[in-house]
Design an enzyme around this catalytic site. Structure first.
Site, mmCIF file in Angstrom:
data_model
loop_
_atom_site.group_PDB
_atom_site.id
_atom_site.type_symbol
_atom_site.label_atom_id
_atom_site.label_comp_id
_atom_site.label_asym_id
_atom_site.label_seq_id
_atom_site.Cartn_x
_atom_site.Cartn_y
_atom_site.Cartn_z
ATOM 1 N N HIS A 128 -45.075 77.038 73.977
ATOM 2 C CA HIS A 128 -43.920 76.567 73.288
ATOM 3 C C HIS A 128 -44.187 75.043 73.080
ATOM 4 C CE1 HIS A 128 -39.244 76.566 73.408
ATOM 5 N NE2 HIS A 128 -39.655 75.324 73.462
ATOM 6 N N HIS A 168 -43.217 71.835 69.998
ATOM 7 C CA HIS A 168 -42.793 71.280 68.730
ATOM 8 C C HIS A 168 -43.683 70.488 68.174
ATOM 9 C CE1 HIS A 168 -38.750 72.841 69.619
ATOM 10 N NE2 HIS A 168 -39.310 73.000 71.074
ATOM 11 N N GLN A 221 -32.689 73.653 65.066
ATOM 12 C CA GLN A 221 -32.113 72.782 66.102
ATOM 13 C C GLN A 221 -30.974 72.394 66.170
ATOM 14 O OE1 GLN A 221 -34.707 70.756 68.394
ATOM 15 N NE2 GLN A 221 -32.465 71.075 69.202
ATOM 16 N N HIS A 235 -34.367 79.672 71.987
ATOM 17 C CA HIS A 235 -34.077 78.666 72.896
ATOM 18 C C HIS A 235 -32.813 79.217 73.385
ATOM 19 C CE1 HIS A 235 -37.093 76.217 70.815
ATOM 20 N NE2 HIS A 235 -36.722 74.980 71.690
ATOM 21 N N GLU A 282 -30.188 76.621 77.396
ATOM 22 C CA GLU A 282 -31.103 75.518 77.974
ATOM 23 C C GLU A 282 -29.949 74.495 78.272
ATOM 24 O OE1 GLU A 282 -34.462 72.220 76.884
ATOM 25 O OE2 GLU A 282 -33.686 73.553 75.137
ATOM 26 N N ASP A 293 -43.703 72.183 76.047
ATOM 27 C CA ASP A 293 -42.463 71.850 75.101
ATOM 28 C C ASP A 293 -42.765 70.420 74.278
ATOM 29 O OD1 ASP A 293 -40.059 72.043 74.032
ATOM 30 O OD2 ASP A 293 -38.950 71.663 75.719
ATOM 31 N N TRP A 304 -37.636 64.010 73.433
ATOM 32 C CA TRP A 304 -37.026 64.581 74.583
ATOM 33 C C TRP A 304 -37.977 64.299 75.493
ATOM 34 C CZ3 TRP A 304 -37.193 66.768 69.650
ATOM 35 C CH2 TRP A 304 -36.022 67.196 69.059
#
Length: 418
Positions: A56, A58, A151, A209, A212, A308, A314
């Site tokens: 996982h 991005h 997203q 997702h 979360e 992640d 983030w």
């Protein structure tokens, strides 16, 4: 290729490992330590392990922290706002440069398979297109799966459902979703149903997702697990994050786990990101905000770990080291018993490979000769020492190698030890 004096996980003996035509041809117990030769790689008693798997990340957002603004609050939702500012700056060259740099960092740290999310709430779909092209270009070098990830919400973003289908037709491997970020509960449930329908239509995997958020009333996990169960898709379905589970009461979780076991879905936790992003509405006591990794493990539900983010809106840290992620998880999730340590590497190797549905993974005769060499002789010593990845081999070819660090002990210590 021939490796001698190797340790294997959960085994105490030394092994010789033979590779022919890019596959493991023989794996034999050694009677004693063999002398090093020019024709063999001497593992010197260190651990030969299946490659790390990053389940996982991005890649389309990696290495963008501070562009154009920093996430000052450090929250999940400000991160989404900062990413919305960065999206108009995306182009193929930009994504390609950053993705390749991040992949290189991961490979240097023993990763040979990656699942990356690519934002579909972008009318140009440049992230999906670029990452799918990279996947095809690098297919002989690394396993790369691309998730079509909405997203900003598949049903809450204009033409989001249409863009999702375009991404799948473009070649995305996995259908993503974010039901808790849709405007309403009804839209979240509808999005889950559409995700499963699209996965069946295009014969794709699913990675959502899911929940979360700290809200104990966010319960899309039960909805996703039911859809997976009723459509007999469990092993192909993954719930990522599920941090709301940290806020569920135990009575509800007892009922939920019965469903999760029957559904046979996979879980991914990203502990460094979750402990940073969650619990932001708490003063004290403050929640950890990480899903119930230990309890999932104890229930024999497949759970693995991912990073992640690496230097994005983030999470502005990250160094590509899954061993660091594993170390955090063991502490945060209170998995500190010896039996927890003894199989710790499962969560960044075998469990992740199962989540990605990788075929022919593992150190077994007939499988592709993909492996790494770690400082340490078992899971516990590698974890405790945060051992470096010394060697990474794919299809019998070395793709990364480093020498162990030289440690010089001060004489005033070494003399006293003697």
């Amino acid at each position: 290729m021939h490796i001698i004096n190797a340790r294997l996980r959960q085994r105490s003996e030394l092994f010789s490992i033979h590779i022919e035509e890019g596959r493991f041809s023989r794996i034999e117990v050694q009677d004693s330590t063999l002398a090093a030769t020019d024709n063999a790689i001497d593992a010197d008693g260190k651990l030969v392990c299946a490659p790390f798997v990053e389940p996982h990340i991005h890649l389309d957002a990696a290495l963008t922290a501070g562009e154009p603004e920093w996430n000052q609050s450090g929250t999940l939702f400000e991160g989404i706002e900062r990413w919305s500012q960065r999206k108009p700056m995306l182009n193929e060259a930009d994504i390609r440069r950053r993705a390749l740099s991040t992949i290189e960092l991961l490979v240097q740290n023993g990763v040979q398979a990656i699942r990356t999310h690519a934002d579909t709430t972008d009318p140009t779909l440049v992230g999906v297109r670029t990452l799918c092209a990279l996947r095809d270009e690098l297919k002989d070098k690394i396993d790369l799966q691309v998730v079509a990830f909405p997203q900003d919400g598949m049903l809450s973003y204009p033409n989001g459902a249409k863009l999702m289908e375009e991404a799948l037709e473009m070649g995305a491997d996995v259908v993503g979703g974010i039901p808790h970020f849709e405007y309403t509960r009804e839209l979240g449930e509808k999005s889950v149903k559409q995700i499963i329908a699209l996965a069946k239509k295009y014969d794709r995997l699913v990675d959502v997702h899911c929940d979360e958020i700290d809200d104990p009333n966010s319960r899309f996990l039960e909805f996703l697990a039911c859809e997976a169960l009723f459509h007999d898709m469990g092993p192909k379905v993954t719930a990522s994050h599920t941090t709301a589970m940290h806020s569920y009461d135990n009575a509800y979780c007892s009922k939920l786990f019965r469903l999760l076991k029957n559904a046979d879905i996979n879980f991914i936790s990203c502990p460094t990101e979750s402990i940073h992003l969650q619990g932001r509405f708490d003063t004290y006591p403050k929640r950890r905000g990480v899903t119930r990794v230990k309890e999932l493990r104890e229930a024999n539900i497949n759970v693995c770990l991912g990073q992640d983010s690496i230097f994005d809106p983030w999470y502005s840290l990250g160094n590509g080291k899954l061993l660091r992620t594993l170390d955090y998880a063991m502490h945060i999730c209170q998995m500190m018993g010896y039996q927890d340590y003894a199989r710790a590497l499962d969560m960044i190797t075998d469990n992740s490979a199962r989540t990605l549905c990788l075929q022919g993974y593992g150190i077994e005769v007939g499988n592709a000769a993909n492996f790494i060499l770690l400082e340490g002789h078992d899971d516990y010593s590698v974890l405790r020492q945060q051992g470096e990845v010394l060697l990474s081999v794919r299809h019998g070819e070395i793709i990364m190698q480093r020498q162990p660090a030289q440690v010089i002990t001060p004489p005033w210590i070494s003399q006293k030890i003697k």
